[in-house]
Enzyme design. Structure first.
Site, PDB file in Angstrom:
ATOM      1  N   THR A   1      -1.311  -6.743  -3.114  1.00  0.00           N
ATOM      2  CA  THR A   1      -1.092  -7.797  -3.895  1.00  0.00           C
ATOM      3  C   THR A   1      -1.491  -9.075  -3.121  1.00  0.00           C
ATOM      4  O   THR A   1      -1.840 -10.166  -3.937  1.00  0.00           O
ATOM      5  CB  THR A   1       0.519  -8.102  -4.268  1.00  0.00           C
ATOM      6  OG1 THR A   1       0.888  -7.035  -4.965  1.00  0.00           O
ATOM      7  CG2 THR A   1       0.898  -9.427  -4.819  1.00  0.00           C
TER       8      THR A   1
ATOM      9  N   ASP B   1       3.506  -1.656  -1.049  1.00  0.00           N
ATOM     10  CA  ASP B   1       4.260  -0.557  -1.781  1.00  0.00           C
ATOM     11  C   ASP B   1       4.373   0.835  -0.638  1.00  0.00           C
ATOM     12  O   ASP B   1       5.343   1.329  -0.721  1.00  0.00           O
ATOM     13  CB  ASP B   1       3.868  -0.225  -2.992  1.00  0.00           C
ATOM     14  CG  ASP B   1       4.035  -0.924  -4.158  1.00  0.00           C
ATOM     15  OD1 ASP B   1       4.968  -1.729  -4.018  1.00  0.00           O
ATOM     16  OD2 ASP B   1       3.584  -1.101  -5.161  1.00  0.00           O
TER      17      ASP B   1
HETATM   18  C1  SIN Z   1       2.017  -5.114  -3.444  1.00  0.00           C
HETATM   19  O1  SIN Z   1       1.329  -5.145  -2.625  1.00  0.00           O
HETATM   20  O2  SIN Z   1       3.391  -5.835  -3.707  1.00  0.00           O
HETATM   21  C2  SIN Z   1       2.069  -4.269  -4.499  1.00  0.00           C
HETATM   22  C3  SIN Z   1       0.682  -3.473  -4.639  1.00  0.00           C
HETATM   23  C4  SIN Z   1       0.501  -2.604  -3.567  1.00  0.00           C
HETATM   24  O3  SIN Z   1       1.354  -2.062  -2.751  1.00  0.00           O
HETATM   25  O4  SIN Z   1      -0.821  -2.699  -3.394  1.00  0.00           O
END
Ligand code: SIN
Length: 304
Positions: A12, A92
């Site tokens: 993200t 994640d």
């Molecule tokens: C995030 O980074 O919060 C969710 C997406 C991911 O883990 O790449």
């Protein structure tokens, strides 16, 4: 001033949404690591080498990316002129990558994983401050080990876990608590930096990683999944038990059958904190403080 290496893997922190007000409907892993750095003007004061190792949503993390990342880290850690390394990652599976790197590399210089809960163009994006904090931490002469830097809080890579699906302060370290805080660039350390014995890169195969799965105890759990996993060729099974790693009778019976057949079994707790305390005569070994996902990595590494 020694150099800082930043390795991009996606997440993200490198995500983009159609609207700046949208903190959930975005595509992760779209902005390159060079652009992430360019968006944080104070980083211009640091001598930085940047490299894109992967560009993924970390829910899609693979063993191949883990291996490539560990290889690039080992390469840069061997460079005398490097003070520390930052890895930008999705939140994640960050805790899995952090535990894997801790066990394989156990670096004596800082390897700092950082991430964001909001995409790069969000109204109040958290990624830029996290990246700046991570670079400052990586350049500190006192820090060492695999660390996670999020929302001004520093966790040990061997203890951290994602504890919230939405808030920017999404990580904690269970009962152990954070290692330190970083406030306006200043470290406030609460505990010792993590250390461990590195298994080394040679321990990690190119492919053919041993299959290790996680099964959950819950009301009505039976042994069908365990039997199916054994038929699929699982070499290890982590049981995420209730409470102190307890298992319903049919599930326990299936795990004992699996263990007798040569499948390695570890018992963990599905609760959020604490550890599994082995009771005298326990026939399925407990994994102590390890969470189910940490125990899975531990078991894979033991089987390699
Ligand atoms: C995030 O980074 O919060 C969710 C997406 C991911 O883990 O790449």
């Amino acid at each position: 001033m020694k150099r800082i290496v930043i390795l991009g893997t996606g997440g993200t922190i490198a995500g983009q949404a159609r609207s700046a007000a949208d903190n959930t409907g975005y595509v992760a892993g779209t902005i390159g690591v060079a652009d992430l750095i360019a968006a944080v003007p104070p980083l211009a004061a640091f001598p930085i080498d940047a490299e894109q190792v992967a560009q993924i949503d970390s829910k899609d993390m693979t063993f191949a990316v883990w291996r490539a990342l560990a290889q690039r880290l080992a390469h840069h850690l061997a460079r005398e002129e490097v003070a520390g390394i930052v890895v930008t990652h999705g939140t994640d599976t960050l805790e899995e990558t952090a535990y894997f790197l801790h066990r394989v590399l156990a670096p004596t210089r800082p390897v700092v994983l950082t991430a964001a809960m909001r995409p790069a163009g969000a109204l109040a994006a958290d990624g830029p401050q996290n990246l700046l904090d991570a670079v400052r931490l990586a350049s500190s002469q006192e820090a060492r080990g695999v660390l996670v830097c999020m929302a001004g809080t520093i966790h040990a890579g061997c203890e951290v876990r994602k504890a919230h699906p939405y808030r920017v302060n999404a990580f904690d370290s269970g009962d152990a608590g954070p290692l330190a805080y970083i406030e306006e660039g200043a470290l406030r350390r609460l505990r010792d930096w993590p250390h461990g014995e590195a298994l080394g890169l040679a321990h990690v195969p190119h492919d053919d990683w041993p299959r290790v799965d996680i099964v959950l105890n819950h009301a009505g759990a039976d042994g069908a999944l365990v039997d199916a996993l054994c038929a699929l060729g699982a070499r290890g099974i982590v049981a995420a038990g209730t409470g102190n790693g307890t298992l319903g009778a049919p599930l326990e019976a299936a795990l004992l059958r699996a263990q007798a057949g040569g499948v390695a079994v570890l018992r963990t707790s599905r609760t959020a904190r604490g550890r599994v305390i082995d009771t005298p005569g326990a026939v399925l070994p407990g994994a102590g403080v390890l969470t189910p996902v940490q125990a899975r990595i531990e078991l894979m590494l033991r089987l390699m």
